[in-house]
Design a protein around this motif. Structure first.
Motif, PDB file in Angstrom:
ATOM      1  N   ARG A  11      27.715  36.767  38.084  1.00  0.00           N
ATOM      2  CA  ARG A  11      28.121  37.045  39.460  1.00  0.00           C
ATOM      3  C   ARG A  11      27.278  38.209  39.934  1.00  0.00           C
ATOM      4  O   ARG A  11      27.152  39.203  39.246  1.00  0.00           O
ATOM      5  N   LYS A  12      26.689  38.096  41.100  1.00  0.00           N
ATOM      6  CA  LYS A  12      25.740  39.102  41.575  1.00  0.00           C
ATOM      7  C   LYS A  12      26.414  40.391  42.028  1.00  0.00           C
ATOM      8  O   LYS A  12      25.801  41.441  42.016  1.00  0.00           O
ATOM      9  N   THR A  13      27.665  40.315  42.442  1.00  0.00           N
ATOM     10  CA  THR A  13      28.309  41.487  43.037  1.00  0.00           C
ATOM     11  C   THR A  13      29.146  42.294  42.050  1.00  0.00           C
ATOM     12  O   THR A  13      29.661  43.341  42.411  1.00  0.00           O
ATOM     13  N   ARG A  14      29.288  41.821  40.813  1.00  0.00           N
ATOM     14  CA  ARG A  14      30.102  42.557  39.834  1.00  0.00           C
ATOM     15  C   ARG A  14      29.730  42.155  38.417  1.00  0.00           C
ATOM     16  O   ARG A  14      29.249  41.051  38.192  1.00  0.00           O
ATOM     17  N   HIS A  15      29.970  43.058  37.489  1.00  0.00           N
ATOM     18  CA  HIS A  15      29.741  42.756  36.077  1.00  0.00           C
ATOM     19  C   HIS A  15      31.005  42.171  35.445  1.00  0.00           C
ATOM     20  O   HIS A  15      30.917  41.427  34.482  1.00  0.00           O
ATOM     21  N   GLY A  16      32.162  42.558  35.981  1.00  0.00           N
ATOM     22  CA  GLY A  16      33.429  42.080  35.435  1.00  0.00           C
ATOM     23  C   GLY A  16      34.548  42.414  36.396  1.00  0.00           C
ATOM     24  O   GLY A  16      34.331  43.077  37.407  1.00  0.00           O
ATOM     25  N   ASP A  17      35.751  41.929  36.075  1.00  0.00           N
ATOM     26  CA  ASP A  17      36.902  42.318  36.888  1.00  0.00           C
ATOM     27  C   ASP A  17      38.198  42.173  36.106  1.00  0.00           C
ATOM     28  O   ASP A  17      38.246  41.583  35.037  1.00  0.00           O
ATOM     29  N   TYR A  18      39.219  42.792  36.683  1.00  0.00           N
ATOM     30  CA  TYR A  18      40.571  42.751  36.124  1.00  0.00           C
ATOM     31  C   TYR A  18      41.522  42.409  37.251  1.00  0.00           C
ATOM     32  O   TYR A  18      41.360  42.893  38.374  1.00  0.00           O
ATOM     33  N   ARG A  19      42.498  41.555  36.967  1.00  0.00           N
ATOM     34  CA  ARG A  19      43.541  41.321  37.962  1.00  0.00           C
ATOM     35  C   ARG A  19      44.825  40.839  37.289  1.00  0.00           C
ATOM     36  O   ARG A  19      44.794  40.209  36.232  1.00  0.00           O
ATOM     37  N   LYS A  20      45.924  41.203  37.940  1.00  0.00           N
ATOM     38  CA  LYS A  20      47.225  40.725  37.482  1.00  0.00           C
ATOM     39  C   LYS A  20      47.471  39.382  38.151  1.00  0.00           C
ATOM     40  O   LYS A  20      47.309  39.242  39.369  1.00  0.00           O
ATOM     41  N   LEU A  21      47.865  38.401  37.369  1.00  0.00           N
ATOM     42  CA  LEU A  21      48.091  37.052  37.873  1.00  0.00           C
ATOM     43  C   LEU A  21      49.530  36.901  38.365  1.00  0.00           C
ATOM     44  O   LEU A  21      50.421  37.649  37.950  1.00  0.00           O
ATOM     45  N   PRO A  22      49.776  35.927  39.240  1.00  0.00           N
ATOM     46  CA  PRO A  22      51.140  35.720  39.765  1.00  0.00           C
ATOM     47  C   PRO A  22      52.178  35.449  38.671  1.00  0.00           C
ATOM     48  O   PRO A  22      53.358  35.756  38.836  1.00  0.00           O
ATOM     49  N   ASN A  23      51.752  34.881  37.539  1.00  0.00           N
ATOM     50  CA  ASN A  23      52.694  34.562  36.458  1.00  0.00           C
ATOM     51  C   ASN A  23      53.012  35.771  35.567  1.00  0.00           C
ATOM     52  O   ASN A  23      53.682  35.644  34.547  1.00  0.00           O
TER      53      ASN A  23
END
Length: 197
Positions: A34-46
């Protein structure tokens, strides 16, 4: 998980990373570039938590990015969801998690002093630390891309999405660049990867 990690991070880092990922609410996925980030974190709805890291990163940048994202998970778990994503709680957590990895069994000697300096006050992305970013780049696969600071003033270049710019003056830290099609001025980090035309 160990079979996946051995393709992406230094071998000596695997046991400690496995410990950090050993949480039944935490999912980890390797993504294409992904060109705009190296990685990410997010909390999922579940209620589960997802960490993703780009597959195209060199082993050292991959490890730093993975620990960066795990630090988000750990900081929210300890301090609650109202903290700033890259605030003091995250910085402390990132420093604490990264410290065991900053040693010559995992990182090359030339990176160790740069990492030590960076982790005194870690930023939202290691790319904003231009010295560290350039040092990490030497471990990337070779490409036709260059950093904007290496291009002469007045150069015409394009970025990952094909937009074309003309390099202008340097402000305090960033370069003013004029988009060819619109005439608008944009600021670029010195280590933004470009393709000179």
């Amino acid at each position: 998980m160990q079979n996946i990690l051995q393709h992406y991070i230094p071998e000596k880092a695997i046991p400690k990373v496995l410990e950090l990922l050993n949480n039944d609410k935490l999912e980890f996925i390797v993504k294409k570039e992904r060109k705009t980030r190296h990685g990410d974190y997010r909390k999922l709805p579940n209620g589960r938590h997802l960490i993703t890291v780009n597959a195209n990163l060199n082993p050292y940048r991959f490890l730093i990015t993975l620990i960066h994202e795990i630090a988000h998970f750990e900081a929210f778990k300890v301090y609650g969801v109202t903290i700033k994503p890259h605030g003091k709680e995250w910085k402390y957590t990132f420093q604490h998690l990264m410290l065991p990895f900053i040693n010559p069994d995992i990182f090359p000697y030339e990176l160790l002093p740069l990492l030590a300096k960076h982790f005194i006050n870690p930023k939202a992305t290691s790319d904003t630390d231009h010295v560290l970013a350039l040092a990490l780049k030497q471990f990337d696969e070779k490409s036709d891309k260059t950093y904007i600071f290496e291009a002469p003033k007045g150069s015409i270049f394009k970025i990952y999405n094909g937009r074309k710019f003309k390099k202008g003056n340097k402000r305090v830290k960033r370069f003013e660049c004029i988009e060819i099609n619109t005439g608008k001025t944009y600021l670029f980090s010195p280590n933004a990867e470009i393709e000179v035309i």
